[in-house]
Design a protein around this motif. Structure first.
Motif, PDB file in Angstrom:
ATOM      1  N   ALA A 256       0.573  -1.224  -0.094  1.00 22.11           N
ATOM      2  CA  ALA A 256      -0.143  -0.597   0.325  1.00 22.11           C
ATOM      3  C   ALA A 256       0.641   1.251  -0.263  1.00 22.11           C
ATOM      4  CB  ALA A 256      -0.804   0.186   1.088  1.00 22.11           C
ATOM      5  N   PRO A 257       1.786   1.491   0.756  1.00 21.30           N
ATOM      6  CA  PRO A 257       2.558   2.406   0.621  1.00 21.30           C
ATOM      7  C   PRO A 257       3.279   3.410  -0.728  1.00 21.30           C
ATOM      8  CG  PRO A 257       3.769   1.725   2.164  1.00 21.30           C
ATOM      9  CD  PRO A 257       2.248   0.161   2.194  1.00 21.30           C
TER      10      PRO A 257
ATOM     11  N   THR B  39       1.880   9.883   5.509  1.00 20.37           N
ATOM     12  CA  THR B  39       0.435   9.985   6.228  1.00 20.37           C
ATOM     13  C   THR B  39      -0.674   8.369   6.182  1.00 20.37           C
ATOM     14  OG1 THR B  39      -0.262  11.859   5.463  1.00 20.37           O
ATOM     15  CG2 THR B  39      -1.778  11.065   6.401  1.00 20.37           C
ATOM     16  N   LEU B  40       0.041   7.551   5.372  1.00 23.07           N
ATOM     17  CA  LEU B  40      -0.672   6.636   5.688  1.00 23.07           C
ATOM     18  C   LEU B  40       0.221   5.766   6.731  1.00 23.07           C
ATOM     19  CD1 LEU B  40      -2.735   4.239   4.228  1.00 23.07           C
ATOM     20  CD2 LEU B  40      -0.859   3.844   2.901  1.00 23.07           C
ATOM     21  N   THR B  41       1.261   5.872   6.260  1.00 21.37           N
ATOM     22  CA  THR B  41       2.061   4.916   7.091  1.00 21.37           C
ATOM     23  C   THR B  41       1.962   5.117   8.900  1.00 21.37           C
ATOM     24  OG1 THR B  41       4.022   6.143   6.324  1.00 21.37           O
ATOM     25  CG2 THR B  41       3.560   4.028   5.439  1.00 21.37           C
ATOM     26  N   GLY B  42       2.257   6.544   8.921  1.00 19.51           N
ATOM     27  CA  GLY B  42       2.177   7.629  10.219  1.00 19.51           C
ATOM     28  C   GLY B  42       0.971   6.649  10.740  1.00 19.51           C
ATOM     29  N   ALA B  43       0.017   6.935  10.050  1.00 22.26           N
ATOM     30  CA  ALA B  43      -1.930   6.594  10.976  1.00 22.26           C
ATOM     31  C   ALA B  43      -2.030   5.356  11.139  1.00 22.26           C
ATOM     32  CB  ALA B  43      -2.704   7.116  10.013  1.00 22.26           C
ATOM     33  N   VAL B  44      -1.189   4.675  10.409  1.00 21.05           N
ATOM     34  CA  VAL B  44      -1.393   3.444  10.870  1.00 21.05           C
ATOM     35  C   VAL B  44      -0.435   3.065  12.409  1.00 21.05           C
ATOM     36  CG1 VAL B  44      -1.958   2.479   8.845  1.00 21.05           C
ATOM     37  CG2 VAL B  44       0.105   1.674   9.304  1.00 21.05           C
TER      38      VAL B  44
ATOM     39  N   LEU C  71       1.951   6.152  -2.507  1.00 19.77           N
ATOM     40  CA  LEU C  71       3.345   6.906  -3.272  1.00 19.77           C
ATOM     41  C   LEU C  71       3.045   7.298  -5.547  1.00 19.77           C
ATOM     42  CD1 LEU C  71       5.877   8.762  -2.828  1.00 19.77           C
ATOM     43  CD2 LEU C  71       6.966   6.095  -2.720  1.00 19.77           C
ATOM     44  N   THR C  72       3.510   5.785  -5.490  1.00 23.84           N
ATOM     45  CA  THR C  72       3.111   6.171  -7.043  1.00 23.84           C
ATOM     46  C   THR C  72       2.037   6.983  -7.563  1.00 23.84           C
ATOM     47  OG1 THR C  72       4.660   3.480  -6.811  1.00 23.84           O
ATOM     48  CG2 THR C  72       3.356   4.546  -8.702  1.00 23.84           C
ATOM     49  N   ALA C  73       0.998   6.138  -7.242  1.00 24.24           N
ATOM     50  CA  ALA C  73      -0.859   6.922  -7.422  1.00 24.24           C
ATOM     51  C   ALA C  73       0.047   8.712  -7.185  1.00 24.24           C
ATOM     52  CB  ALA C  73      -1.612   6.053  -7.049  1.00 24.24           C
ATOM     53  N   VAL C  74      -0.601   8.904  -6.184  1.00 20.59           N
ATOM     54  CA  VAL C  74       0.009  10.120  -5.909  1.00 20.59           C
ATOM     55  C   VAL C  74       0.828  11.374  -6.619  1.00 20.59           C
ATOM     56  CG1 VAL C  74      -0.610  12.058  -3.741  1.00 20.59           C
ATOM     57  CG2 VAL C  74      -1.656   9.678  -3.200  1.00 20.59           C
ATOM     58  N   THR C  75       2.071  10.711  -6.335  1.00 18.56           N
ATOM     59  CA  THR C  75       2.912  11.840  -7.466  1.00 18.56           C
ATOM     60  C   THR C  75       2.359  11.654  -9.042  1.00 18.56           C
ATOM     61  OG1 THR C  75       4.711  10.192  -6.464  1.00 18.56           O
ATOM     62  CG2 THR C  75       5.679  11.240  -7.946  1.00 18.56           C
ATOM     63  N   LEU C  76       2.400  10.136  -9.330  1.00 15.13           N
ATOM     64  CA  LEU C  76       1.652  10.344 -10.635  1.00 15.13           C
ATOM     65  C   LEU C  76       0.159  11.535 -11.176  1.00 15.13           C
ATOM     66  CD1 LEU C  76       2.355   6.668 -11.968  1.00 15.13           C
ATOM     67  CD2 LEU C  76       3.627   8.633 -12.568  1.00 15.13           C
ATOM     68  N   LEU C  77      -0.756  11.332 -10.086  1.00 18.61           N
ATOM     69  CA  LEU C  77      -1.680  12.528  -9.803  1.00 18.61           C
ATOM     70  C   LEU C  77      -1.516  13.743 -10.086  1.00 18.61           C
ATOM     71  CD1 LEU C  77      -4.213  10.462  -8.253  1.00 18.61           C
ATOM     72  CD2 LEU C  77      -4.681  10.710 -10.616  1.00 18.61           C
TER      73      LEU C  77
END
Length: 146
Positions: free
Chosen positions: A2-3, A41-46, A7-13
């Motif tokens: 998931a990380p 944010t994802l990895t910190g929240a989990v 990372l890939t999806a948000v950078t490309l978007l």
């Protein structure tokens, strides 16, 4: 996984938004910082989710004290780093601090892989994959800092 996907999806978007006319997002480095911020944010929240928190505490090498406190501390540092990546004045320092944090957290990833500790019901990630992911994240943090 998931990380990496985040990372890939948000950078490309972010980069796509730049190509479609968002002037601020024409800089690949800014797009990378946005992607890293989403990932951290994802990895910190989990770190604060009960299902993940227990497994993360088990990942920490047994010689280190207070595993639950270390999980909380690293979660807070990841979230602070994610925010810092989005503030121009702190982006470079945040990226370098996150790279250092990833280096500091590697022993927990190594320990988890060697002991076969799963994360939230997923199978344990093999050491080669964990190492490659950590190296990628560290390299991208350094690139975001340059």
């Amino acid at each position: 996984m998931a990380p990496v996907i985040t990372l890939t999806a948000v950078t490309l978007l972010a980069r796509l938004a730049g190509l479609l006319g968002a002037d601020a997002l024409t800089d690949w480095q800014l797009c990378l910082r946005i992607g890293l911020a989403a990932m951290f944010t994802l990895t910190g929240a989990v770190h604060f989710h009960p299902k993940f928190r227990t497994d993360m505490a088990r990942m920490i090498p047994e010689r280190l004290p207070a595993p639950a406190a270390l999980v909380a501390l690293t979660g807070v540092l990841e979230l602070a780093g994610a925010a810092g990546l989005l503030i121009p004045a702190t982006a470079t320092a945040a990226a370098l601090c996150l790279a250092a944090l990833l280096v500091a957290m590697y022993p927990a990833n190594y320990s988890a892989a060697k002991r076969g500790i799963p994360l939230a019901g997923s199978p344990a990630t093999p050491i080669g994959i964990r190492t490659a992911e950590q190296a990628l994240f560290i390299a991208l943090c350094v690139l975001a800092a340059l």
